[in-house]
Design an enzyme around this catalytic site. Structure first.
Site, PDB file in Angstrom:
ATOM      1  N   PHE A 173     -32.498 -24.224  38.134  1.00  0.00           N
ATOM      2  CA  PHE A 173     -33.748 -24.189  38.889  1.00  0.00           C
ATOM      3  C   PHE A 173     -34.614 -25.342  38.405  1.00  0.00           C
ATOM      4  O   PHE A 173     -34.903 -25.443  37.217  1.00  0.00           O
ATOM      5  CB  PHE A 173     -34.504 -22.862  38.695  1.00  0.00           C
TER       6      PHE A 173
ATOM      7  N   LYS B 122     -44.886 -25.563  32.411  1.00  0.00           N
ATOM      8  CA  LYS B 122     -45.233 -24.158  32.101  1.00  0.00           C
ATOM      9  C   LYS B 122     -46.081 -23.937  30.842  1.00  0.00           C
ATOM     10  O   LYS B 122     -47.290 -23.840  30.947  1.00  0.00           O
ATOM     11  CB  LYS B 122     -43.955 -23.313  32.078  1.00  0.00           C
TER      12      LYS B 122
ATOM     13  N   ASP C 287     -34.392 -30.620  31.432  1.00  0.00           N
ATOM     14  CA  ASP C 287     -35.540 -29.923  32.021  1.00  0.00           C
ATOM     15  C   ASP C 287     -35.952 -28.808  31.061  1.00  0.00           C
ATOM     16  O   ASP C 287     -35.309 -27.757  31.005  1.00  0.00           O
ATOM     17  CB  ASP C 287     -35.161 -29.377  33.403  1.00  0.00           C
TER      18      ASP C 287
HETATM   19  C1  LIG Z   1     -40.602 -23.218  36.712  1.00  0.00           C
HETATM   20  C2  LIG Z   1     -39.631 -24.322  36.554  1.00  0.00           C
HETATM   21  C3  LIG Z   1     -39.765 -25.514  37.277  1.00  0.00           C
HETATM   22  C4  LIG Z   1     -40.840 -25.700  38.327  1.00  0.00           C
HETATM   23  O1  LIG Z   1     -42.112 -25.659  37.774  1.00  0.00           O
HETATM   24  P1  LIG Z   1     -43.381 -25.389  38.756  1.00  0.00           P
HETATM   25  O2  LIG Z   1     -44.556 -25.584  37.844  1.00  0.00           O
HETATM   26  O3  LIG Z   1     -43.242 -24.011  39.276  1.00  0.00           O
HETATM   27  O4  LIG Z   1     -43.322 -26.404  39.818  1.00  0.00           O
HETATM   28  C5  LIG Z   1     -38.867 -26.525  37.016  1.00  0.00           C
HETATM   29  N1  LIG Z   1     -37.883 -26.382  36.118  1.00  0.00           N
HETATM   30  C6  LIG Z   1     -37.716 -25.258  35.402  1.00  0.00           C
HETATM   31  C7  LIG Z   1     -36.621 -25.172  34.394  1.00  0.00           C
HETATM   32  C8  LIG Z   1     -38.576 -24.180  35.607  1.00  0.00           C
HETATM   33  O5  LIG Z   1     -38.400 -23.039  34.934  1.00  0.00           O
END
Ligand SMILES: *Cc1c(COP(=O)(O)O)cnc(C)c1O
Length: 400
Positions: free
Chosen positions: A137, A250, A222
């Site tokens: 994700f 986050k 990520d």
């Molecule tokens: C939540 C998340 C995103 C997206 O972040 P948003 O602030 O919701 O756009 C991208 N990568 C990972 C691994 C995430 O958990």
């Protein structure tokens, strides 16, 4: 639902786009790892706004940093810079073991924007192919969505940017077979969050680094969900594995919106003037918030705390035979139930006063504030068997 609660529920339905489904609660207040709903009911927040509220709710250090900065200098354009912006860039590079000059940061307002910046950065290699993992994700905007594996999220929005190859997560051989001299970057979550806190086998990221090097591709990690202390370390990846790009968001602002695309070494200079931009990204208030989060994690010893308390949670949750597997590091906890009842478990937990997340039909995810107390963790573990009783009245370990 009481009258007040139902009232906001129907007003929400009438006025807010239905992208998330109906909200489970109307929340009015938070303190530490606790939140209160509109009817005064108290909950222990074991999700922390999905790994965001690192310092919990209303932490004085964060409130102070944000209000002072807002009263001093709230927003400027990116024609200018501010002290918090430069200081935060330096701190992030330091936490990644780099030095100013050995890497550079692009600030955003969210995780998906951090990944969009990184995606564009990879295009500056002159290559276009990205290799990513199944179960990944990376966000909901068109570029990040193209790198996200879930079909239900992707299909309604095709065509998405192309040249993306998906490989099974944690399989180093599959990765080696997919990466070629056309590959711009290998993109991986060091621990997959939305998939339900999935930890790859030992050595997987090192193998990814090696295969990327072999083909002159970038290694992009990520850490939007796994980073900033969540795992009891600043980043989930082994510091011995040096990525080219790290994206964070986050937990970075502790609830104040901010993200960052961090380019290490030469990757820090691939984006040039005119290549990318943002109005709000890197604003002084968001940067001051992130600096306060980092400082407080250090001052309160929250990395160590997350390590110890996370292990206690994992051990306690695993003790129930209706739990098939428990994973994670620090206060990043995922578990598999013996049946597809995670929605029932999350609902039963909420009735018992605990907020947890059903990441997949069988998986529960916890990403509580790093300030979660021993008492709150103990209370949840004490309630856990009863929550499972309520959610799966006819299940027992033997049926697994
Ligand atoms: C939540 C998340 C995103 C997206 O972040 P948003 O602030 O919701 O756009 C991208 N990568 C990972 C691994 C995430 O958990």
């Amino acid at each position: 639902m009481t009258t007040t609660d139902a009232d906001y529920g129907s007003r929400y339905a009438a006025s807010v786009m239905n992208t998330f489904g109906p909200p489970k609660l109307v929340l009015v207040r938070g303190e530490g790892a606790h939140v209160w709903d509109v009817d005064g009911r108290e909950y222990v927040d074991l999700l922390g706004g999905i790994a965001v509220n690192a310092l919990g709710h209303g932490h004085p250090a964060l409130v102070e940093a944000v209000t002072t900065q807002l009263g001093t200098l709230g927003h400027i354009s990116n024609f200018f810079t501010s002290r918090p912006q430069v200081e935060l860039a330096e701190r992030l590079l330091e936490l990644l073991g780099g030095q100013p000059g050995d890497g550079k940061v692009f600030f955003t307002n969210s995780g998906t924007e951090a990944n969009e910046a990184a995606f564009k950065l990879t295009r500056r290699t002159g290559r276009t192919e990205i290799v990513v993992a199944e179960g990944s994700f990376h966000g909901r905007t068109m570029g990040s969505l193209a790198l996200t594996s879930k079909e239900a999220y992707r299909t309604p929005f095709e065509p998405l940017p192309g040249d993306v190859t998906f490989v099974p997560y944690g399989d180093a051989d599959a990765l080696a077979a997919a990466v070629t001299d056309r590959t711009a970057a290998v993109l991986l979550e060091p621990i997959q969050g939305e998939a339900g806190v999935v930890v790859p086998p030992e050595g997987y990221l090192a193998a990814a680094r090696a295969v990327a090097d072999e083909h002159g591709a970038l290694l992009w990690l990520d850490e939007v969900q796994s980073g900033m202390g969540r795992t009891g370390r600043w980043f989930a990846h082994d510091p011995a594995v040096r990525p080219d790009i790290v994206t964070v968001a986050k937990g970075l602002g502790g609830g104040f919106p901010i993200g960052a695309c961090i380019g290490l070494g030469d990757a820090g200079t691939l984006l040039e003037p005119g290549n990318h931009g943002t109005t709000f990204g890197g604003n002084p208030v968001a940067c001051a918030a992130a600096l306060a989060v980092i400082r407080t994690i250090e001052e309160e010893g929250l990395l160590e705390h997350a390590t110890v308390l996370g292990q206690k949670l994992r051990d306690g949750l695993a003790a129930d035979p209706r739990v098939a597997e428990v994973r994670g590091e620090g206060l990043f906890v995922g578990l598999d139930l013996v049946a597809d009842v995670s929605a029932e478990v999350a609902a039963a937990a909420l009735r018992a006063g605990f907020i947890v997340n059903n990441a997949t039909p069988r998986r529960i995810r916890l990403a509580p504030p790093l300030v979660l107390s021993q008492d709150d963790a103990s209370a949840f573990l004490a309630a856990w068997p009863g929550i499972l009783d309520e959610a799966m009245p006819d299940a027992s370990g033997e049926q697994a």
